[in-house]
Structure formats: structure tokens, C-alpha cells
Design a protein around this motif. Sequence first.
Motif, PDB file in Angstrom:
ATOM      1  N   ILE A  14       0.848  -1.207   0.000  1.00 13.64           N
ATOM      2  CA  ILE A  14       0.000   0.000   0.000  1.00 13.64           C
ATOM      3  C   ILE A  14       0.879   1.252   0.000  1.00 13.64           C
ATOM      4  CG2 ILE A  14      -1.628   1.315   1.436  1.00 13.64           C
ATOM      5  CD1 ILE A  14      -3.010  -1.394   2.009  1.00 13.64           C
ATOM      6  N   TRP A  17       2.104   1.964  -3.518  1.00 16.76           N
ATOM      7  CA  TRP A  17       1.108   2.546  -4.435  1.00 16.76           C
ATOM      8  C   TRP A  17       0.758   3.979  -4.050  1.00 16.76           C
ATOM      9  CZ3 TRP A  17       0.606   0.885  -9.052  1.00 16.76           C
ATOM     10  CH2 TRP A  17       0.849  -0.455  -9.332  1.00 16.76           C
ATOM     11  N   VAL A  27      -1.402   3.624 -12.176  1.00 18.36           N
ATOM     12  CA  VAL A  27      -1.809   2.233 -11.936  1.00 18.36           C
ATOM     13  C   VAL A  27      -1.242   1.271 -12.978  1.00 18.36           C
ATOM     14  CG1 VAL A  27      -3.899   2.772 -10.630  1.00 18.36           C
ATOM     15  CG2 VAL A  27      -4.047   2.509 -13.116  1.00 18.36           C
ATOM     16  N   VAL A  80     -11.852  -5.695  -7.825  1.00 15.27           N
ATOM     17  CA  VAL A  80     -10.992  -5.597  -6.632  1.00 15.27           C
ATOM     18  C   VAL A  80      -9.603  -5.080  -6.995  1.00 15.27           C
ATOM     19  CG1 VAL A  80     -12.252  -7.419  -5.406  1.00 15.27           C
ATOM     20  CG2 VAL A  80     -10.195  -8.019  -6.710  1.00 15.27           C
ATOM     21  N   ALA A  82      -8.897  -2.023  -7.383  1.00 15.76           N
ATOM     22  CA  ALA A  82      -9.445  -1.341  -8.562  1.00 15.76           C
ATOM     23  C   ALA A  82      -8.679  -0.094  -8.967  1.00 15.76           C
ATOM     24  CB  ALA A  82     -10.907  -0.991  -8.305  1.00 15.76           C
ATOM     25  N   GLY A  83      -7.740   0.358  -8.152  1.00 17.46           N
ATOM     26  CA  GLY A  83      -6.983   1.555  -8.513  1.00 17.46           C
ATOM     27  C   GLY A  83      -7.899   2.747  -8.690  1.00 17.46           C
ATOM     28  N   VAL A  87     -10.769  -0.466 -14.734  1.00 17.45           N
ATOM     29  CA  VAL A  87     -11.512  -1.653 -15.184  1.00 17.45           C
ATOM     30  C   VAL A  87     -13.019  -1.424 -15.021  1.00 17.45           C
ATOM     31  CG1 VAL A  87     -11.922  -4.109 -14.737  1.00 17.45           C
ATOM     32  CG2 VAL A  87      -9.577  -3.215 -14.696  1.00 17.45           C
ATOM     33  N   PRO A 104      -7.679  -0.066  -1.636  1.00 20.24           N
ATOM     34  CA  PRO A 104      -7.198   0.373  -0.311  1.00 20.24           C
ATOM     35  C   PRO A 104      -6.503   1.731  -0.284  1.00 20.24           C
ATOM     36  CG  PRO A 104      -5.666  -1.238  -1.218  1.00 20.24           C
ATOM     37  CD  PRO A 104      -6.759  -1.046  -2.227  1.00 20.24           C
ATOM     38  N   VAL A 105      -5.988   2.207  -1.412  1.00 15.55           N
ATOM     39  CA  VAL A 105      -5.150   3.417  -1.378  1.00 15.55           C
ATOM     40  C   VAL A 105      -6.025   4.670  -1.523  1.00 15.55           C
ATOM     41  CG1 VAL A 105      -3.343   4.696  -2.635  1.00 15.55           C
ATOM     42  CG2 VAL A 105      -3.051   2.259  -2.145  1.00 15.55           C
ATOM     43  N   PHE A 108      -6.113   6.824  -4.718  1.00 10.73           N
ATOM     44  CA  PHE A 108      -6.707   6.120  -5.856  1.00 10.73           C
ATOM     45  C   PHE A 108      -8.227   6.067  -5.718  1.00 10.73           C
ATOM     46  CE2 PHE A 108      -2.816   3.254  -7.083  1.00 10.73           C
ATOM     47  CZ  PHE A 108      -2.106   4.384  -7.391  1.00 10.73           C
ATOM     48  N   GLY A 149     -10.584  -0.725   1.181  1.00  3.78           N
ATOM     49  CA  GLY A 149     -10.064  -1.842   1.957  1.00  3.78           C
ATOM     50  C   GLY A 149      -9.161  -2.722   1.125  1.00  3.78           C
ATOM     51  N   SER A 150      -8.578  -3.702   1.806  1.00  4.51           N
ATOM     52  CA  SER A 150      -7.636  -4.604   1.139  1.00  4.51           C
ATOM     53  C   SER A 150      -8.305  -5.941   0.846  1.00  4.51           C
ATOM     54  CB  SER A 150      -6.428  -4.842   2.047  1.00  4.51           C
ATOM     55  OG  SER A 150      -6.834  -5.617   3.160  1.00  4.51           O
ATOM     56  N   LEU A 151      -7.709  -6.668  -0.070  1.00  6.45           N
ATOM     57  CA  LEU A 151      -8.197  -8.002  -0.408  1.00  6.45           C
ATOM     58  C   LEU A 151      -8.090  -8.942   0.781  1.00  6.45           C
ATOM     59  CD1 LEU A 151      -6.329  -8.092  -3.771  1.00  6.45           C
ATOM     60  CD2 LEU A 151      -8.725  -8.693  -3.576  1.00  6.45           C
ATOM     61  N   GLN A 152      -7.081  -8.710   1.622  1.00  8.77           N
ATOM     62  CA  GLN A 152      -6.869  -9.603   2.766  1.00  8.77           C
ATOM     63  C   GLN A 152      -8.040  -9.538   3.729  1.00  8.77           C
ATOM     64  OE1 GLN A 152      -4.511  -7.779   1.303  1.00  8.77           O
ATOM     65  NE2 GLN A 152      -2.481  -8.691   1.535  1.00  8.77           N
ATOM     66  N   GLN A 187      -7.619  -7.891 -11.264  1.00 10.68           N
ATOM     67  CA  GLN A 187      -6.585  -7.591 -12.259  1.00 10.68           C
ATOM     68  C   GLN A 187      -5.405  -6.839 -11.654  1.00 10.68           C
ATOM     69  OE1 GLN A 187      -7.992  -6.024 -15.943  1.00 10.68           O
ATOM     70  NE2 GLN A 187      -5.932  -5.779 -16.782  1.00 10.68           N
ATOM     71  N   CYS A 189      -3.459  -7.155  -9.208  1.00 11.79           N
ATOM     72  CA  CYS A 189      -3.399  -6.860  -7.766  1.00 11.79           C
ATOM     73  C   CYS A 189      -3.198  -8.106  -6.912  1.00 11.79           C
ATOM     74  CB  CYS A 189      -4.657  -6.120  -7.316  1.00 11.79           C
ATOM     75  SG  CYS A 189      -6.159  -7.069  -7.591  1.00 11.79           S
TER      76      CYS A 189
HETATM   77  N1  SAH Z   1      -6.761  -3.252 -11.214  1.00 13.23           N
HETATM   78  C1  SAH Z   1      -6.452  -1.866 -11.518  1.00 13.23           C
HETATM   79  C2  SAH Z   1      -5.272  -1.315 -10.708  1.00 13.23           C
HETATM   80  C3  SAH Z   1      -3.976  -2.055 -10.873  1.00 13.23           C
HETATM   81  S1  SAH Z   1      -2.644  -1.337  -9.935  1.00 13.23           S
HETATM   82  C4  SAH Z   1      -6.201  -1.729 -12.997  1.00 13.23           C
HETATM   83  O1  SAH Z   1      -5.985  -2.758 -13.670  1.00 13.23           O
HETATM   84  O2  SAH Z   1      -6.216  -0.604 -13.491  1.00 13.23           O
HETATM   85  C5  SAH Z   1      -2.654  -2.360  -8.480  1.00 13.23           C
HETATM   86  C6  SAH Z   1      -3.724  -1.956  -7.500  1.00 13.23           C
HETATM   87  O3  SAH Z   1      -3.756  -2.881  -6.401  1.00 13.23           O
HETATM   88  C7  SAH Z   1      -3.485  -0.581  -6.876  1.00 13.23           C
HETATM   89  O4  SAH Z   1      -4.630   0.184  -6.992  1.00 13.23           O
HETATM   90  C8  SAH Z   1      -3.164  -0.906  -5.436  1.00 13.23           C
HETATM   91  O5  SAH Z   1      -3.512   0.114  -4.540  1.00 13.23           O
HETATM   92  C9  SAH Z   1      -3.980  -2.146  -5.220  1.00 13.23           C
HETATM   93  N2  SAH Z   1      -3.554  -2.928  -4.057  1.00 13.23           N
HETATM   94  C10 SAH Z   1      -2.338  -3.008  -3.487  1.00 13.23           C
HETATM   95  N3  SAH Z   1      -2.353  -3.808  -2.415  1.00 13.23           N
HETATM   96  C11 SAH Z   1      -3.624  -4.262  -2.295  1.00 13.23           C
HETATM   97  C12 SAH Z   1      -4.283  -5.111  -1.366  1.00 13.23           C
HETATM   98  N4  SAH Z   1      -3.639  -5.676  -0.360  1.00 13.23           N
HETATM   99  N5  SAH Z   1      -5.605  -5.326  -1.533  1.00 13.23           N
HETATM  100  C13 SAH Z   1      -6.282  -4.764  -2.581  1.00 13.23           C
HETATM  101  N6  SAH Z   1      -5.703  -3.953  -3.490  1.00 13.23           N
HETATM  102  C14 SAH Z   1      -4.399  -3.708  -3.337  1.00 13.23           C
END
Ligand code: SAH
Length: 284
Positions: A14, A17, A27, A80, A82-83, A87, A104-105, A108, A149-152, A187, A189
Motif C-alpha cells: 500500500i 502505491w 496504476v 478488486v 481497482a486503482g 476496469v 485500499p489506497v 486512488f 479496503g484490502s483483499l486480505q 486484475q 493486484c
Molecule cells: N486493477 C487496476 C489497478 C492495478 S494497480 C487496474 O488494472 O487498473 C494495483 C492496485 O492494487 C493498486 O490500486 C493498489 O492500490 C492495489 N492494491 C495493493 N495492495 C492491495 C491489497 N492488499 N488489496 C487490494 N488492493 C491492493
Amino acid sequence: MSSTNPVPDLEAGIQYWATQPANYDGVLGGFGTGSLPRVDSLGSRRFLLDLLPELSTVPSPFRSVSVSPSETRRIRALDVGAGVGRVTSDVLLPLVSDVVLLEPVESFINEARSRGKASESGLEINDSGYRVLWKGIADRSKSVTFFKGSLQSFDPVEPGIPLDRVGCLPQDGDDDTKSKFDVIWCQWCLGHLNDDELVQFLERSKKALRDARSLIVVKENICREQNAIFDEQDSTFTRSDLAFKNIFRDAGLKIIQEKIQHGLPEGLYPVKMYALRETSHALQ
Ligand code: SAH
């Protein structure tokens, strides 16, 4: 893999990014203004339409004119990691009715939100070369709901309280945030998750699929090495095709379609799309 090998760290990812600009270039690692975004999003839409032709908005000569209610129900997708909503805007909104966006950021998700808000008010501020207005938001026929939030920690079945929503609201004050998904799009991530976290996220996602036709799509860089390469800069894994396949199997998912994304600039990792269904549902 031994425990001394480096694995992705949530906070380090995080933090990385958060230093990147909140736009397509940010992104996409500097590839935001060339052909990559268009090639990528067209490839994604085509992949999805091949699997779910009913998402096509172009009338088909093969489809009957009378449309049953089940064919007109709202299609929901989850985007997810999603930046800035690339997408969501370029792949999902052109094909589905409601999108849930997880990122999460702060910078973004704020950018994604302000693009959603601008779309709602119909303001076209095209200063960066990509489509600013999100489809179906100004006329409120579609919606995007934002979760930070995060994927975790995210559970697609119990997503919690959204940060915001643009476009149409659920009918009669109905809360659709706990509705299941027809498409879950992951995608560029998933490298932020270690293997256990990724299996667990996919298992939670599987439970959030609406029916036997629903899909999880994974679109990620692929390395040619045996298992995975760790990148210290953004604290991610780049996994091999085999590593992904082992993870999908462990999560109880079956690959129903896999495809290399052609036409991307040279010198990048190969990018692969996988369409996944719950093993017991993968009848196709
Ligand atoms: N899927 C988007 C962004 C890709 S960049 C696209 O294709 O345009 C990678 C993204 O993953 C960033 O937005 C970053 O903040 C996010 N990311 C980083 N760690 C993450 C986490 N633990 N959980 C979810 N997203 C995360």
C-alpha cells in the motif's frame, strides 16, 4: 517455499502505491497513455462476452424478441484492487448494471470517486485522454459502490459499510450491498497476497458468486520461472501459470477459459486471463 523467502507485505504494498500518481499512468506503471489501456480493456470485454454473451448490448439476430424477466435482471460485478477505477469504467460498466469497487489506497479511491461524481453530474473533463464519463451514471441506469479496503480483509459476502455510491440507488430503499455477484474481476493486484491469503480470498469470492454461470476472472502478469518471483519495490509476487493453477485448485475453482492477452507493448511480462467457476458448477 521456505519461510525465509520474502513474501508480499500488505503495508509495504500500500505504501508503494501511495507514492504513485492517481491516474492511468500510475496504476499501469507508466503505460497509461499508449495503446495498453485500450488493448487491455478490449481484450477483457471480449473475453467476458465470449463467456457471457448475454451481456452484449448489441441486439442479436439469434436472440428471441420477447425478453423474460430473468434476462432483464441487473448484472452485478466486483472490481478488486481497482486503482482509479479503470476496469470499472472501461470493462465492467459497458457490460453490467452495478459495480462494486474495492481499493485500499486513499488517493486512488478518491480519484475513482471523483470520476464517478463527475460522471453523475455529466461533466466531461477530458484532460487526460481517457473516457471521463462513466457509462450509465449520469442517467442513473447503472451504479458504482465504493469500498475502501484490502483483499486480505474484504469479504465479498459481507462487504460492510460502503464509502460512497454513484448512479442509481437500489429500488425502494432496498439494500443490494449484500447481493451476490455475476462477475468478480481481479486484475494486476493478486501479487499483493501470499499464497494462503490468495486461496482464502478466492474461497470467499466463490461463496459470493450468484449462480452456476457466475465467474471469477483473474488477469495477471505471468512469469516463466517455476513458481513465483518476488519484487521488493512493490512487495509483490509475479506467479507462474502453474503457481496460479495450483492456487485455483486449492481454492476449489476450475478454469473454464484461459487466454493470453495479445497486443501489449514488448518487454512486459505475458498477461493471462483465467475464467474460474466453482468446481461443482464448472459444467461448460
Ligand atoms: N486493477 C487496476 C489497478 C492495478 S494497480 C487496474 O488494472 O487498473 C494495483 C492496485 O492494487 C493498486 O490500486 C493498489 O492500490 C492495489 N492494491 C495493493 N495492495 C492491495 C491489497 N492488499 N488489496 C487490494 N488492493 C491492493
